[in-house]
Design a protein around this motif. Structure first.
Motif, short mmCIF file in Angstrom:
data_model
loop_
_atom_site.label_atom_id
_atom_site.label_comp_id
_atom_site.label_asym_id
_atom_site.label_seq_id
_atom_site.Cartn_x
_atom_site.Cartn_y
_atom_site.Cartn_z
N MET A 53 0.03 10.38 7.67
CA MET A 53 -0.63 10.04 8.92
C MET A 53 -0.09 10.88 10.07
SD MET A 53 -3.05 8.33 10.27
CE MET A 53 -3.45 7.03 9.13
N LYS A 54 1.19 11.15 10.04
CA LYS A 54 1.81 11.99 11.07
C LYS A 54 1.19 13.39 11.07
CE LYS A 54 5.53 12.54 13.82
NZ LYS A 54 6.67 11.82 14.31
N GLY A 55 0.76 13.85 9.90
CA GLY A 55 0.10 15.15 9.79
C GLY A 55 -1.41 15.06 9.96
N GLY A 56 -1.92 13.87 10.23
CA GLY A 56 -3.36 13.71 10.44
C GLY A 56 -4.11 13.28 9.19
N PHE A 57 -3.41 12.99 8.11
CA PHE A 57 -4.03 12.56 6.87
C PHE A 57 -3.97 11.04 6.75
CE2 PHE A 57 -2.28 16.74 5.89
CZ PHE A 57 -3.34 17.37 5.26
N LYS A 58 -5.00 10.46 6.18
CA LYS A 58 -4.97 9.03 5.88
C LYS A 58 -5.06 8.87 4.37
CE LYS A 58 -7.20 4.64 6.40
NZ LYS A 58 -8.43 3.94 6.66
N LEU A 59 -4.03 8.28 3.78
CA LEU A 59 -4.06 8.00 2.35
C LEU A 59 -4.77 6.68 2.13
CD1 LEU A 59 -0.43 8.85 1.16
CD2 LEU A 59 -2.45 10.29 1.11
N HIS A 60 -5.68 6.67 1.18
CA HIS A 60 -6.36 5.44 0.83
C HIS A 60 -6.88 5.56 -0.60
CE1 HIS A 60 -10.66 6.79 1.70
NE2 HIS A 60 -9.92 7.82 2.00
N LYS A 61 -7.62 4.57 -1.05
CA LYS A 61 -8.11 4.45 -2.42
C LYS A 61 -6.96 4.28 -3.42
CE LYS A 61 -12.56 6.62 -1.81
NZ LYS A 61 -13.52 7.59 -2.32
N PHE A 62 -6.04 3.41 -3.07
CA PHE A 62 -4.89 3.14 -3.92
C PHE A 62 -5.29 2.31 -5.14
CE2 PHE A 62 -2.80 3.96 0.11
CZ PHE A 62 -1.68 4.66 -0.27
N LEU A 63 -4.64 2.59 -6.25
CA LEU A 63 -4.72 1.81 -7.48
C LEU A 63 -3.30 1.57 -7.96
CD1 LEU A 63 -7.41 3.76 -9.53
CD2 LEU A 63 -7.69 1.53 -8.49
N SER A 64 -3.09 0.51 -8.72
CA SER A 64 -1.80 0.26 -9.32
C SER A 64 -1.98 -0.64 -10.53
CB SER A 64 -0.85 -0.41 -8.32
OG SER A 64 0.39 -0.71 -8.93
N ASN A 65 -1.02 -0.59 -11.44
CA ASN A 65 -1.01 -1.52 -12.57
C ASN A 65 -0.12 -2.72 -12.26
OD1 ASN A 65 1.47 -0.23 -12.77
ND2 ASN A 65 1.43 -0.17 -15.01
N SER A 66 0.20 -2.91 -11.00
CA SER A 66 1.06 -4.00 -10.58
C SER A 66 0.34 -4.82 -9.50
CB SER A 66 2.36 -3.44 -10.00
OG SER A 66 3.06 -4.45 -9.30
N LYS A 67 0.17 -6.11 -9.76
CA LYS A 67 -0.44 -6.98 -8.76
C LYS A 67 0.44 -7.09 -7.51
CE LYS A 67 -3.45 -9.69 -11.71
NZ LYS A 67 -3.90 -11.03 -12.10
N GLU A 68 1.75 -7.02 -7.72
CA GLU A 68 2.68 -7.06 -6.59
C GLU A 68 2.47 -5.86 -5.66
OE1 GLU A 68 7.52 -7.14 -5.74
OE2 GLU A 68 6.77 -7.39 -7.79
N VAL A 69 2.28 -4.69 -6.24
CA VAL A 69 2.01 -3.49 -5.43
C VAL A 69 0.67 -3.63 -4.73
CG1 VAL A 69 1.61 -1.00 -5.52
CG2 VAL A 69 3.47 -2.00 -6.86
N LEU A 70 -0.35 -4.05 -5.45
CA LEU A 70 -1.68 -4.20 -4.86
C LEU A 70 -1.68 -5.22 -3.73
CD1 LEU A 70 -3.90 -4.04 -8.06
CD2 LEU A 70 -3.60 -2.27 -6.30
N ALA A 71 -0.88 -6.27 -3.86
CA ALA A 71 -0.81 -7.29 -2.81
C ALA A 71 -0.24 -6.73 -1.51
CB ALA A 71 0.02 -8.48 -3.28
N ALA A 72 0.51 -5.65 -1.61
CA ALA A 72 1.12 -5.03 -0.42
C ALA A 72 0.19 -4.01 0.25
CB ALA A 72 2.43 -4.35 -0.81
N ILE A 73 -0.98 -3.80 -0.34
CA ILE A 73 -1.94 -2.82 0.18
C ILE A 73 -3.14 -3.56 0.75
CG2 ILE A 73 -3.45 -0.89 -0.47
CD1 ILE A 73 -1.53 -0.44 -2.86
N SER A 74 -3.60 -3.16 1.92
CA SER A 74 -4.77 -3.82 2.50
C SER A 74 -6.02 -3.49 1.67
CB SER A 74 -4.96 -3.40 3.96
OG SER A 74 -5.27 -2.03 4.03
N PRO A 75 -6.96 -4.43 1.56
CA PRO A 75 -8.15 -4.21 0.74
C PRO A 75 -8.93 -2.94 1.11
CG PRO A 75 -8.01 -6.50 1.36
CD PRO A 75 -6.93 -5.78 2.12
N GLU A 76 -8.97 -2.60 2.38
CA GLU A 76 -9.71 -1.39 2.79
C GLU A 76 -9.01 -0.10 2.36
OE1 GLU A 76 -7.37 -3.00 6.23
OE2 GLU A 76 -8.99 -3.86 5.06
N GLU A 77 -7.75 -0.19 1.96
CA GLU A 77 -7.02 0.98 1.47
C GLU A 77 -7.03 1.08 -0.05
OE1 GLU A 77 -3.21 0.27 3.35
OE2 GLU A 77 -3.63 1.83 4.81
N MET A 78 -7.60 0.07 -0.72
CA MET A 78 -7.66 0.08 -2.18
C MET A 78 -8.85 0.89 -2.66
SD MET A 78 -6.86 -3.81 -3.26
CE MET A 78 -5.38 -4.64 -2.75
#
Length: 178
Positions: free
Chosen positions: A102-127
Motif C-alpha cells: 500500500m505504501k507503494g500504491g499497491f492494494k493486495l486483495h483476493k486472498f485465499l488460505s487453507n486456514s479458517k483462522e487466517v481467513l477470519a483475519a481478512i476482511s471479506p472484500e479482500e478475499m
C-alpha cells in the motif's frame, strides 16, 4: 495490473497508438499517448515486476524483511503464493505485506488460505471471490488451484495464502488478475 502503473510524463511519447474518431475509418487518424502501461506491450511485464520489486526494496526497513522477501521471491507477476508454519505467521505476513505494498500504491486483495483462522483475519472484500461469502463457522474450505499448485484443505498443517491481486496507482519513475 499493467494499467495501474503510470508512465512518467517524460516517457509518454514512447508509448503511442492511433485511433479513428468514433471508429470511423473515413475520419482523420488521431494519435494518443498512453499514460499507463498496457496489457500486450512487450515492456509491461518487466516494468510491472520491477515496480513491485522496487516497492519491496524501498519499504523493507519499515515493514520487515519477511514481507520484502515475500514480495520479491514469492510472486509470479500479480499472484503471490506462500507457505508458512503457523496461522499467526501467515496473518503477520499478510498484514505487513499489505501495508508495504500500500505504501507503494499497491492494494493486495483476493486472498485465499487453507486456514479458517487466517481467513477470519481478512476482511471479506479482500478475499478471493470464490470464498468471500463463505461461512467460516459452518462451511468447509474449498479446494483451490493456483498456477501449478493444488492443495486439499485442511489436511496439510501448513497455512498458505495466494492469488493476491495487485491494484496500484504507482507512478513509474524510470523504474505492478486476471
Amino acid at each position: 495490473m499493467y494499467h495501474q502503473v503510470h508512465v512518467s510524463p517524460e516517457h509518454k511519447d514512447l508509448i503511442r497508438f492511433l485511433w479513428w474518431k468514433n471508429g470511423d475509418l473515413d475520419k482523420e487518424v488521431i494519435e494518443y499517448r498512453m499514460t499507463v502501461h498496457l496489457f500486450g506491450a512487450i515492456s509491461s511485464p518487466s516494468v510491472a515486476i520491477f515496480t513491485l520489486m522496487k516497492t519491496a526494496d524501498d519499504n523493507e526497513l519499515e515493514f520487515g524483511s519477511d514481507a520484502a522477501k515475500f514480495v520479491k521471491n514469492d510472486f509470479y507477476v500479480d499472484d503471490g503464493l506462500k507457505f508458512v508454519p503457523t496461522a499467526a505467521e501467515a496473518i503477520q505476513l499478510i498484514n505487513s505485506s499489505k501495508a508495504m505494498c500500500m505504501k507503494g500504491g499497491f492494494k493486495l486483495h483476493k486472498f485465499l488460505s487453507n486456514s479458517k483462522e487466517v481467513l477470519a483475519a481478512i476482511s471479506p472484500e479482500e478475499m478471493a471471490g470464490s470464498i468471500e461469502s463463505l461461512n467460516l463457522s459452518k462451511d468447509s474450505l474449498p479446494i483451490e488451484r493456483t498456477l501449478i499448485c493444488s492443495l486439499v484443505t485442511p489436511s496439510k498443517r501448513r497455512h498458505f495464502f495466494n492469488r493476491l491481486q495487485l491494484v496500484n496507482n504507482h507512478r513509474l519513475r524510470g523504474q505492478d488478475e486476471r
